[in-house]
Design a protein around this motif. Structure first.
Motif, PDB file in Angstrom:
ATOM      1  N   ASP A   3      -5.412  41.363  87.743  1.00  0.00           N
ATOM      2  CA  ASP A   3      -4.428  41.888  86.806  1.00  0.00           C
ATOM      3  C   ASP A   3      -4.454  43.414  86.890  1.00  0.00           C
ATOM      4  N   SER A   4      -3.414  43.995  87.518  1.00  0.00           N
ATOM      5  CA  SER A   4      -3.416  45.445  87.741  1.00  0.00           C
ATOM      6  C   SER A   4      -2.719  46.199  86.618  1.00  0.00           C
ATOM      7  N   SER A   5      -2.421  45.509  85.507  1.00  0.00           N
ATOM      8  CA  SER A   5      -1.803  46.175  84.368  1.00  0.00           C
ATOM      9  C   SER A   5      -2.820  47.071  83.667  1.00  0.00           C
ATOM     10  N   VAL A   6      -2.323  47.925  82.761  1.00  0.00           N
ATOM     11  CA  VAL A   6      -3.228  48.743  81.944  1.00  0.00           C
ATOM     12  C   VAL A   6      -4.184  47.835  81.177  1.00  0.00           C
ATOM     13  N   GLY A   7      -3.630  46.800  80.551  1.00  0.00           N
ATOM     14  CA  GLY A   7      -4.461  45.861  79.796  1.00  0.00           C
ATOM     15  C   GLY A   7      -5.514  45.215  80.678  1.00  0.00           C
ATOM     16  N   GLU A  61     -14.308  55.035  84.633  1.00  0.00           N
ATOM     17  CA  GLU A  61     -13.625  53.762  84.403  1.00  0.00           C
ATOM     18  C   GLU A  61     -12.747  53.857  83.161  1.00  0.00           C
ATOM     19  N   PRO A  62     -11.703  53.010  83.115  1.00  0.00           N
ATOM     20  CA  PRO A  62     -10.856  53.019  81.918  1.00  0.00           C
ATOM     21  C   PRO A  62     -11.597  52.468  80.698  1.00  0.00           C
ATOM     22  N   ILE A  63     -11.324  53.033  79.548  1.00  0.00           N
ATOM     23  CA  ILE A  63     -11.861  52.522  78.287  1.00  0.00           C
ATOM     24  C   ILE A  63     -10.979  53.056  77.165  1.00  0.00           C
ATOM     25  N   VAL A  64     -10.808  52.277  76.123  1.00  0.00           N
ATOM     26  CA  VAL A  64     -10.143  52.763  74.912  1.00  0.00           C
ATOM     27  C   VAL A  64     -11.055  52.449  73.737  1.00  0.00           C
ATOM     28  N   GLY A 250      -7.929  57.543  65.293  1.00  0.00           N
ATOM     29  CA  GLY A 250      -6.940  57.032  66.227  1.00  0.00           C
ATOM     30  C   GLY A 250      -7.596  56.299  67.374  1.00  0.00           C
ATOM     31  N   LEU A 251      -6.782  55.953  68.363  1.00  0.00           N
ATOM     32  CA  LEU A 251      -7.328  55.347  69.584  1.00  0.00           C
ATOM     33  C   LEU A 251      -7.504  56.462  70.604  1.00  0.00           C
ATOM     34  N   VAL A 252      -8.669  56.483  71.240  1.00  0.00           N
ATOM     35  CA  VAL A 252      -9.069  57.598  72.103  1.00  0.00           C
ATOM     36  C   VAL A 252      -9.403  57.065  73.492  1.00  0.00           C
ATOM     37  N   VAL A 253      -8.944  57.797  74.511  1.00  0.00           N
ATOM     38  CA  VAL A 253      -9.234  57.440  75.915  1.00  0.00           C
ATOM     39  C   VAL A 253      -9.697  58.687  76.664  1.00  0.00           C
ATOM     40  N   PRO A 254     -10.385  58.497  77.782  1.00  0.00           N
ATOM     41  CA  PRO A 254     -10.708  59.649  78.629  1.00  0.00           C
ATOM     42  C   PRO A 254      -9.424  60.291  79.153  1.00  0.00           C
ATOM     43  N   ALA A 255      -9.448  61.637  79.315  1.00  0.00           N
ATOM     44  CA  ALA A 255      -8.261  62.360  79.773  1.00  0.00           C
ATOM     45  C   ALA A 255      -7.827  61.905  81.169  1.00  0.00           C
ATOM     46  N   TYR A 256      -8.777  61.349  81.970  1.00  0.00           N
ATOM     47  CA  TYR A 256      -8.398  60.912  83.325  1.00  0.00           C
ATOM     48  C   TYR A 256      -7.546  59.657  83.317  1.00  0.00           C
ATOM     49  N   MET A 257      -7.415  58.997  82.176  1.00  0.00           N
ATOM     50  CA  MET A 257      -6.555  57.800  82.149  1.00  0.00           C
ATOM     51  C   MET A 257      -5.093  58.218  82.117  1.00  0.00           C
ATOM     52  N   ASP A 258      -4.292  57.451  82.837  1.00  0.00           N
ATOM     53  CA  ASP A 258      -2.913  57.823  83.087  1.00  0.00           C
ATOM     54  C   ASP A 258      -1.976  57.266  82.006  1.00  0.00           C
ATOM     55  N   ILE A 259      -2.411  57.208  80.778  1.00  0.00           N
ATOM     56  CA  ILE A 259      -1.551  56.753  79.683  1.00  0.00           C
ATOM     57  C   ILE A 259      -1.622  57.782  78.558  1.00  0.00           C
ATOM     58  N   ASP A 260      -0.546  57.841  77.751  1.00  0.00           N
ATOM     59  CA  ASP A 260      -0.471  58.863  76.697  1.00  0.00           C
ATOM     60  C   ASP A 260      -0.250  58.294  75.305  1.00  0.00           C
ATOM     61  N   SER A 261       0.260  57.072  75.251  1.00  0.00           N
ATOM     62  CA  SER A 261       0.667  56.524  73.956  1.00  0.00           C
ATOM     63  C   SER A 261       0.058  55.136  73.776  1.00  0.00           C
ATOM     64  N   ILE A 262      -0.110  54.735  72.524  1.00  0.00           N
ATOM     65  CA  ILE A 262      -0.571  53.372  72.248  1.00  0.00           C
ATOM     66  C   ILE A 262       0.398  52.369  72.876  1.00  0.00           C
ATOM     67  N   GLU A 263       1.668  52.726  72.908  1.00  0.00           N
ATOM     68  CA  GLU A 263       2.665  51.841  73.533  1.00  0.00           C
ATOM     69  C   GLU A 263       2.329  51.543  74.997  1.00  0.00           C
ATOM     70  N   ASP A 264       1.716  52.516  75.684  1.00  0.00           N
ATOM     71  CA  ASP A 264       1.395  52.335  77.108  1.00  0.00           C
ATOM     72  C   ASP A 264       0.332  51.260  77.335  1.00  0.00           C
ATOM     73  N   LEU A 265      -0.368  50.866  76.286  1.00  0.00           N
ATOM     74  CA  LEU A 265      -1.372  49.799  76.457  1.00  0.00           C
ATOM     75  C   LEU A 265      -0.698  48.480  76.813  1.00  0.00           C
ATOM     76  N   ASN A 266       0.615  48.403  76.592  1.00  0.00           N
ATOM     77  CA  ASN A 266       1.373  47.207  76.976  1.00  0.00           C
ATOM     78  C   ASN A 266       1.787  47.204  78.441  1.00  0.00           C
ATOM     79  N   ASN A 267       1.571  48.327  79.141  1.00  0.00           N
ATOM     80  CA  ASN A 267       2.054  48.406  80.533  1.00  0.00           C
ATOM     81  C   ASN A 267       1.161  47.625  81.497  1.00  0.00           C
TER      82      ASN A 267
END
Ligand code: PBE
Length: 267
Positions: A3-7, A61-64, A250-267
């Protein structure tokens, strides 16, 4: 998996903290509001959350995570809050000091100091960073108090010393509240109180100050984060007002992650 999605990259996991934290309820709300039902909000603790963040960050690695300000993690790592277009996590928060009913007449000196207590994010941050670097919270708080007598004396000037009267401060083992509670405990000790710090779950902390088994807390995040607790008990305690401004959750991610909004977690 494949699964190559953000999720998928996140294993559909949001790394949370203790179940009673206001930020956990807000995150459950966000999961619903943003249609993130595929995600699992993992209950853990403040310490386990930062350990998971550290491990992910070290490996890029990705993490939220459920995150908040003030917190030492923003000094140690390059992080960003995900935008929250629906405003689920609210605007800027303030931290209030709350006393039990009757503290003003039973322990007027402690009451006065608690009412006067006000500091800035960098003050709290200094203690948090020390503790994160391995200092015992008792020592980190004492060091801050010793180095900031100008601020402390604004809270204690004209306040009568006491002779071993007992004061109980309740808190939750969140990094921010470990710092503030140890600091104000040390200030009260220095004017003669026998101070006991009691670490509880969030609900227990609020119950303690509402029922009088604790004398005070300096950990009331308002108007949003602890709104439900505040509403439940507001007839039973004394709100001594703001001790710190400019807090937030809020929800926090490392700056290296390529998403900006909570909405992007659906991508
Ligand atoms: N926190 C830190 C708490 C308040 C202080 C944001 C983790 C919470 O209840 O969410």
């Amino acid at each position: 998996g494949d699964d190559s999605s953000v999720g998928g990259s996140l294993d559909y996991t949001i790394t949370g903290i203790d179940a009673g934290a206001g930020i956990m309820a807000a995150t459950e709300e966000a999961i619903e509001a943003y249609g993130l039902e595929d995600y699992n909000l993992q209950t853990s603790s403040s310490a386990a959350m930062t350990a998971a963040l550290d491990a992910a960050y070290t490996n890029e690695e990705p993490i939220v995570v459920t995150g908040w300000t003030p917190h030492w993690k923003f000094a140690k790592y390059d992080l960003k809050y995900l935008e929250d277009p629906q405003g689920i996590f609210g605007e800027s928060e303030v931290i209030h000091t709350i006393a039990r009913a009757g503290l003003d007449t039973d322990h007027p000196s402690a009451y006065q100091v608690l009412e006067n207590f006000y500091w800035e994010q960098d003050d709290m941050g200094a203690i948090m960073i020390d503790v994160n670097e391995g200092a015992d919270p008792v020592d980190a708080a004492a060091d801050w108090v010793a180095a900031n007598q100008d601020k402390v004396s604004e809270w204690t000037d004209g306040v009568s010393h006491v002779d071993g009267d007992q004061i109980t401060l309740a808190f939750v083992a969140w990094d921010s509240e470990i710092a503030s509670t140890h600091m104000i405990g040390k200030v009260l000790e220095d004017i003669g109180y026998d101070v006991e710090l009691v670490s509880l779950e969030a609900a227990g902390m609020w119950t303690a100050v509402a029922t009088g088994s604790a004398d005070a807390i300096v950990a009331a995040w308002l108007p949003g984060t602890h709104a439900a607790y505040y509403e439940d008990y507001k007839e039973d305690f004394i709100d001594l007002g703001v001790n710190l401004e400019g807090a937030g959750i809020g929800l926090v991610v490392p700056a290296y992650m390529d998403i900006d909004s909570i909405e992007d977690l659906n991508n």
